[in-house]
Write an enzyme that holds these catalytic residues in place. Sequence first.
Site, PDB file in Angstrom:
ATOM      1  N   SER A   1       0.814  -1.206   0.000  1.00  0.00           N
ATOM      2  CA  SER A   1       0.000   0.000   0.000  1.00  0.00           C
ATOM      3  C   SER A   1       0.859   1.273   0.000  1.00  0.00           C
ATOM      4  O   SER A   1       1.628   1.514  -0.908  1.00  0.00           O
ATOM      5  CB  SER A   1      -0.959  -0.035   1.193  1.00  0.00           C
TER       6      SER A   1
ATOM      7  N   ASP B   1      -2.530   6.377  -3.408  1.00  0.00           N
ATOM      8  CA  ASP B   1      -1.406   5.734  -2.732  1.00  0.00           C
ATOM      9  C   ASP B   1      -0.837   4.655  -3.652  1.00  0.00           C
ATOM     10  O   ASP B   1      -1.286   4.491  -4.785  1.00  0.00           O
ATOM     11  CB  ASP B   1      -1.815   5.170  -1.372  1.00  0.00           C
TER      12      ASP B   1
ATOM     13  N   ASP C   1      -0.960   1.466  -4.005  1.00  0.00           N
ATOM     14  CA  ASP C   1      -1.747   0.392  -4.605  1.00  0.00           C
ATOM     15  C   ASP C   1      -3.110   0.862  -5.106  1.00  0.00           C
ATOM     16  O   ASP C   1      -3.900   0.061  -5.603  1.00  0.00           O
ATOM     17  CB  ASP C   1      -1.900  -0.779  -3.643  1.00  0.00           C
TER      18      ASP C   1
ATOM     19  N   ASP D   1      -5.878   2.133  -3.621  1.00  0.00           N
ATOM     20  CA  ASP D   1      -7.175   2.005  -2.939  1.00  0.00           C
ATOM     21  C   ASP D   1      -7.502   3.219  -2.072  1.00  0.00           C
ATOM     22  O   ASP D   1      -8.578   3.289  -1.485  1.00  0.00           O
ATOM     23  CB  ASP D   1      -7.259   0.711  -2.117  1.00  0.00           C
TER      24      ASP D   1
END
Length: 447
Positions: free
Chosen positions: A103, A242, A244, A246
């Site tokens: 993340s 961010d 990743d 999400d």
Amino acid sequence: MSDRKYFGTDGIRGRVGEYPITPEFMLHLGWAAGQAFKRSGQRNSVLIGKDTRLSGYMFESALESGLSAAGVDVKLLGPMPTPAIAYLTRTFRASAGIVISASHNPHHDNGIKFFSPAGTKLDDALETEIEHWLNRPIEVCDSKELGKAFRVDDAPGRYVEFCKSTVPNEFSLEGLHIVLDCANGATYHVAPKVFRELGARISVVGGDPDGLNINLNVGSTHLDTLSKTVLAKKADLGIAFDGDGDRVLMVDSDGSEVDGDELLYVIATQRHAAGTLKGGVVGTLMTNLGVELALREQGIDFERAKVGDRYVMERLIDRGWLLGGEGSGHMVIRDCTSTGDGIVSALQVLLAVSRSGGSLADLRHGMSKLPQKMINVRVGKRFDPLGRDDIVRAVASAEARLGGGGRVLLRASGTEPLIRVMTEGQDESEIVKIAEELAVVVENSRA
């Protein structure tokens, strides 16, 4: 989660090369997951996607080998946002989706999280089943039953079309200049396509990943670059994802940050006005009290869940509501997607702005946030801070000082060895002082 050794609130995460974030463990994890999925009656194929970390290649290969050894077919998606894997798991009717990502963390960290066939986080029982198989040695299935691997070349295009489908056909971003910060992460190749194809003029920062620069001074955890770029280019707004994809945060035309609490408020109030909110809003224990007060003033119900998008989703499902989120930029919009999705959430904010006839700056000023102070205290091993008598006494004293005009919250991070100390209230200097005092108590108690 206390009965599990590896899974935290958002999968398994740690530093690359340090157990369990090693190739050997990932091989075993792939095999264990394959065994658990087969015995739960799931379909016999798994999707694997990743962000742009260099270590993702290594772990992708290890997971693929473990799944194949268990007799499970694998579809490789390459670098894709986490919510894209959730979406494609549903559309491919797969047994599960696996995301290789840490993340918003630096490149030297990595992790694994799973999605169910419905594109939601795995339930606790299946995670426990995977851990059961991790305690057993790998047994390779017969060679004629080994899983096969396939690469899905059209995955980015499928996801771009999905994102555009979450807004009305007549919706257009024509005339808007938007700066996108892709954090040198998983959105770098899909987010610009989505916004360009919807008509916006796009400038991109954090769009040149090299395997090591993910989240490095860019993205939703480092908004300075985005703010400066918006001002320099005189753009209408900026959007930051961010690593990743999400989470999403924004900056308005004057470069001011618009956090997840404010974005949640913008979507909720415009949906309420349009009659499409369908229930109330779910925040978390960390959601600013100003959000709750502003929403209730408009007759919108508000409830708090534990920190973590999986708990927000659980509460939304329990209540039959559609909208929830966190200050970090995780938002769940159930009539659009099955998990937190930065691109889809950004589109919903822009849809709200478009329908209002105003600007993002106009809409965010409908809510006044209370001063809030967060201090992360690093510990050797996570523990329940409210299980220590000295900390409990300190919290009670702090709450008495606030006199009902604020909040105190201490919680262990679900992904890192941190105790988060948060205070909130009307007097900023007082809440900062209280947070610092509580942090000292936690530091002294961590041994």
